[in-house]
Design a protein around this motif. Structure first.
Motif, PDB file in Angstrom:
ATOM      1  N   UNK A  70     -12.661   0.025  -6.065  1.00  7.47           N
ATOM      2  CA  UNK A  70     -11.407   0.276  -6.764  1.00  7.47           C
ATOM      3  C   UNK A  70     -11.796   1.624  -7.639  1.00  7.47           C
ATOM      4  N   UNK A  71     -12.958   1.934  -7.902  1.00  2.00           N
ATOM      5  CA  UNK A  71     -13.315   3.167  -8.554  1.00  2.00           C
ATOM      6  C   UNK A  71     -13.274   4.443  -7.953  1.00  2.00           C
ATOM      7  N   UNK A  72     -13.014   4.340  -6.448  1.00  5.55           N
ATOM      8  CA  UNK A  72     -12.798   5.490  -5.429  1.00  5.55           C
ATOM      9  C   UNK A  72     -11.532   5.763  -4.844  1.00  5.55           C
ATOM     10  N   UNK A  73     -10.332   6.023  -5.659  1.00  8.25           N
ATOM     11  CA  UNK A  73      -9.256   6.218  -4.882  1.00  8.25           C
ATOM     12  C   UNK A  73      -9.269   7.786  -4.301  1.00  8.25           C
ATOM     13  N   UNK A  74      -8.583   7.688  -3.043  1.00 11.81           N
ATOM     14  CA  UNK A  74      -9.118   9.069  -2.432  1.00 11.81           C
ATOM     15  C   UNK A  74      -7.762   9.779  -1.923  1.00 11.81           C
ATOM     16  N   UNK A  75      -6.533   8.898  -2.281  1.00 12.87           N
ATOM     17  CA  UNK A  75      -5.135   9.528  -1.923  1.00 12.87           C
ATOM     18  C   UNK A  75      -3.967   8.776  -2.241  1.00 12.87           C
ATOM     19  N   UNK A  90       1.801   5.629   5.477  1.00 16.32           N
ATOM     20  CA  UNK A  90       1.712   6.997   5.513  1.00 16.32           C
ATOM     21  C   UNK A  90       1.587   7.666   4.254  1.00 16.32           C
ATOM     22  N   UNK A  91       0.442   8.484   4.333  1.00 17.12           N
ATOM     23  CA  UNK A  91      -0.049   8.834   3.037  1.00 17.12           C
ATOM     24  C   UNK A  91      -0.845  10.239   3.011  1.00 17.12           C
ATOM     25  N   UNK A  92      -1.354  10.545   1.718  1.00 21.07           N
ATOM     26  CA  UNK A  92      -2.151  11.938   1.889  1.00 21.07           C
ATOM     27  C   UNK A  92      -3.337  12.026   1.305  1.00 21.07           C
ATOM     28  N   UNK A  93      -4.274  12.047   1.967  1.00 18.85           N
ATOM     29  CA  UNK A  93      -5.672  12.255   1.339  1.00 18.85           C
ATOM     30  C   UNK A  93      -5.877  13.462   0.253  1.00 18.85           C
ATOM     31  N   UNK A  94      -6.351  13.130  -1.071  1.00 19.51           N
ATOM     32  CA  UNK A  94      -6.303  14.278  -1.867  1.00 19.51           C
ATOM     33  C   UNK A  94      -7.772  15.042  -1.468  1.00 19.51           C
TER      34      UNK A  94
END
Length: 188
Positions: A70-75, A90-94
Motif C-alpha cells: 500500500x506504500x508503493x502505488x505505481x500507476x 486497463x491502466x497506466x504505469x507512472x
C-alpha cells in the motif's frame, strides 16, 4: 510494516504476449469467473458489481500497487469493469516515478507476469465440492506481482477484450490446456 486492512488476495498470470504500450499502458483480466484458483476459491460472475458501483458513486478508484504494498502505488487503473469472462482492467504505469519505470521494464523483460486483486469478501458460500464460491467482493486494489495464484487468467496489453465466438474458443483452449497442466502437476 504496511497495514493489511483484513484484505484477501487473488493472483492471475499475464499471457505470454504481454507488452507495455506507449511505455506505460497495460490491460487485461485481473480475475476470471468460474475458475478454481490455487487457494481452492471460485469467483462468481457479477461478484464485483456492487463494489464497482460504490466506487463510481463515490468517485474513488481501484488502486494500482506494486506487490500489494500500500506504500508503493505505481500507476492508475483508468478502467475497471466486469464482462462475461471476468474483471478486466486497463491502466497506466507512472513512468515519472522510479517504481513505475522499473515495473514497465520488468514486464517487458518477462520478469513480472502477474496481476493480483486485493479485496474483502462480502458474501460467499460453499459449493457441493466444498470450495468457497465468492459471490460478492469489495475490490480495493489490483497489483502487479511476481507470483500469481490463478494461472489460467490471461491478459492482453494490446487491445480491448473481444468476446466473440473466436475469442471464446481461444479462451476455452487456453483454459483446457492450463487445466490439463494443473491436473497433471497435481497427480504427479
Amino acid at each position: 510494516m504496511q497495514p493489511d486492512f483484513g484484505l484477501e488476495r487473488k493472483f492471475a498470470r499475464f499471457g505470454a504476449g504481454l507488452e507495455v504500450q506507449d511505455g506505460a499502458v497495460i490491460c487485461g483480466y485481473a480475475s476470471l469467473y468460474g475458475k478454481v484458483d490455487q487457494g481452492g476459491d471460485i469467483v462468481q460472475a457479477g461478484a464485483y458489481a456492487a463494489s464497482l458501483r460504490t466506487l463510481e458513486k463515490t468517485g474513488r478508484k481501484v488502486k494500482m500497487l506494486w506487490q500489494h504494498d500500500a506504500t508503493v502505488p505505481i500507476g492508475v487503473w483508468d478502467e475497471v469493469r466486469e464482462d462475461q469472462v471476468g474483471l478486466w482492467v486497463k491502466g497506466r504505469l507512472l513512468d515519472s516515478i522510479a517504481k513505475g519505470r522499473e515495473a514497465a521494464a520488468l514486464i517487458e523483460a518477462g520478469a513480472i507476469d502477474g496481476l493480483s486483486i486485493g479485496y474483502r469478501t462480502r458474501k460467499s458460500c460453499k459449493t457441493k465440492e466444498g470450495r468457497r464460491l465468492l459471490t460478492e467482493l469489495e475490490l480495493w486494489e489490483v497489483s502487479l506481482v511476481t507470483f500469481p495464484m490463478l494461472e489460467t487468467a490471461r491478459v492482453s496489453a494490446k487491445a480491448e477484450p473481444a468476446i466473440g465466438p473466436q475469442s471464446l474458443r481461444a479462451l476455452a483452449r487456453i483454459f483446457a490446456g492450463a487445466s490439463a497442466a494443473i491436473q497433471s502437476r497435481n497427480s504427479s
